[in-house]
Design an enzyme around this catalytic site. Sequence first.
Site, mmCIF file in Angstrom:
data_model
loop_
_atom_site.group_PDB
_atom_site.id
_atom_site.type_symbol
_atom_site.label_atom_id
_atom_site.label_comp_id
_atom_site.label_asym_id
_atom_site.label_seq_id
_atom_site.Cartn_x
_atom_site.Cartn_y
_atom_site.Cartn_z
ATOM 1 N N ASP A 30 1.046 -1.235 -0.058
ATOM 2 C CA ASP A 30 0.208 -0.092 -0.150
ATOM 3 C C ASP A 30 0.912 1.189 0.181
ATOM 4 O OD1 ASP A 30 -2.121 1.699 -0.135
ATOM 5 O OD2 ASP A 30 -3.164 0.653 1.673
ATOM 6 N N CYS A 31 0.428 2.603 -0.537
ATOM 7 C CA CYS A 31 1.368 3.660 -0.636
ATOM 8 C C CYS A 31 1.862 3.933 0.564
ATOM 9 C CB CYS A 31 0.588 4.667 -1.352
ATOM 10 S SG CYS A 31 0.274 4.231 -3.065
#
Length: 259
Positions: A109-110
């Site tokens: 995930d970022c």
Amino acid sequence: FITIYFPGMQRAPEDPYHIQASACCKHFVANELESWNGSTRHDFNAVVSPQDLQDSYLPPFQDCVEKGDVSGIMCSYNEVNGIPSCANDWLLQTVLRTDWQFDGYVTSDCDADADVYNSHHYTATPEEAVRDVLRAGTDVDCTHFVPQYAQSALNKNLINEGDIDTVLKRLFKVRVRLGHFDKTPLDTIGPEAICNAYALDLGRDGVRQGTVLLKNDNSALPLNLAGIKSAAVIGPNANLSKSIALYYGGTPWLVGWLV
């Protein structure tokens, strides 16, 4: 759902040998907290019993892999029993790749890779965090943490070229499956296929088939479209299309197209 949605996204009858898009299941795993009592999803430790993991949290992802043949998995921000998901070799190697035989890529995930060091404080240095996420099985860093510290980790002998080669092999294998290096039947599909009459009709039909009411009072459904000239959508979900999009692309230009 899984056996229809993911093959439908990835596969096209025009080309049985390649995938037309890479579907990604997220967020792996036990990612249910945004913020609570001083903790956020970026530093939260989800303490989950082995039985809960096997009964509740892992089965949807197992179905994604084994039934949906998904080609991508996204590891989540949170820790699972003290180990950040993107640095958790038990989750990404033992469960995902060994037990379920997943043959795709894992993306963070970022900023989840950065969270291993910055938010979870799981390692003493950023370079050690790079080592842990790469060797755990995270192939793609969404944002810049791994590219920023990979060379330094290599210089300090915390990782080696073999670690990088492993990641590259997985990523290029997916690119080969996507047909990035071949001429494929999918190349014949041009821009004119985007939002053409067939695509819009197909989208409308999907919405119609997926529309349900908690109670079908007075036989409200199915709608008699021949007698309806206009319709109003009211309530908290009236503009749900905009709420869903958020920063992933703004308001869709086809808002209201069904009506």
